[in-house]
Design a protein around this motif. Structure first.
Motif, PDB file in Angstrom:
ATOM      1  N   HIS A  32       0.814  -1.215   0.000  1.00 25.95           N
ATOM      2  CA  HIS A  32       0.000   0.000   0.000  1.00 25.95           C
ATOM      3  C   HIS A  32       0.843   1.258   0.000  1.00 25.95           C
ATOM      4  O   HIS A  32       0.502   2.224  -0.658  1.00 25.95           O
ATOM      5  CB  HIS A  32      -0.968   0.010   1.172  1.00 25.95           C
ATOM      6  N   SER A  33       1.959   1.284   0.716  1.00 19.77           N
ATOM      7  CA  SER A  33       2.769   2.500   0.728  1.00 19.77           C
ATOM      8  C   SER A  33       3.391   2.718  -0.640  1.00 19.77           C
ATOM      9  O   SER A  33       3.490   3.845  -1.098  1.00 19.77           O
ATOM     10  CB  SER A  33       3.839   2.436   1.814  1.00 19.77           C
ATOM     11  N   ASN A  83       0.573   4.054  -2.886  1.00 16.06           N
ATOM     12  CA  ASN A  83       0.220   5.435  -2.561  1.00 16.06           C
ATOM     13  C   ASN A  83       1.267   6.428  -3.029  1.00 16.06           C
ATOM     14  O   ASN A  83       0.946   7.563  -3.340  1.00 16.06           O
ATOM     15  CB  ASN A  83      -0.033   5.587  -1.064  1.00 16.06           C
ATOM     16  N   GLU A 141       0.405   7.704  -6.402  1.00 10.74           N
ATOM     17  CA  GLU A 141      -0.886   8.379  -6.553  1.00 10.74           C
ATOM     18  C   GLU A 141      -0.752   9.816  -6.061  1.00 10.74           C
ATOM     19  O   GLU A 141      -0.270  10.061  -4.962  1.00 10.74           O
ATOM     20  CB  GLU A 141      -1.969   7.658  -5.751  1.00 10.74           C
TER      21      GLU A 141
END
Length: 149
Positions: free
Chosen positions: A18-19, A22, A25
């Motif tokens: 997830h990091s 992200n 994004e």
């Protein structure tokens, strides 16, 4: 391996995924005062794809105060914006198939948002990239730098 250890490993893997996602994004706001919320955006060089979300926090409609987000090399901004004005609103003020443009969003009005995902292939750490709004008359004020770091 006990269940607690398996859970910890899974949680770390999920968190790392997830990091990384992200980091690839980005979000930027625009408003009725012809301003972006930042003058600089960057993504890590490991990002092969970037998701950019443009949010128009103003109230005016796209016909009066529309904004988009266009990415090109700094030396091409004025020419891309000029060609974009001729391309018109139906093309989101971006000349169709303009190979000087790496990515762009559609034009949005107050209260709207839009997202695009684009490839970083062809972009380099030492590139001199700029983002801007190509709505007529906006590019001189609404701009910033984009870096691969």
């Amino acid at each position: 391996m006990n269940n607690l250890a398996k859970f910890a490993v899974a949680a770390l893997a999920f968190s790392a995924f997830h990091s990384n996602a992200n980091e690839c994004e980005l979000s930027i706001e625009s408003n009725d005062m012809m301003q972006f919320s930042t003058k600089a955006l960057s993504v890590p060089s490991k990002c092969e794809q970037v998701k950019l979300t443009l949010i128009h926090t103003g109230k005016l409609p796209s016909s009066a105060m529309g904004h988009n987000w266009v990415l090109t090399e700094k030396q091409n901004v004025k020419a891309v914006a000029s060609d974009g004005m001729r391309a018109g609103v139906k093309n989101s003020y971006v000349k169709p198939d303009d190979d000087r443009v790496f990515a762009f969003t559609k034009v949005i009005g107050g209260g709207e948002s839009t997202s695009i995902t684009f490839s970083t292939k062809g972009l380099s750490k030492d590139g001199n990239y700029q983002f801007f709004c190509s709505f007529p008359g906006h590019f001189a004020i609404m701009k910033g730098t984009f870096k691969i770091v």
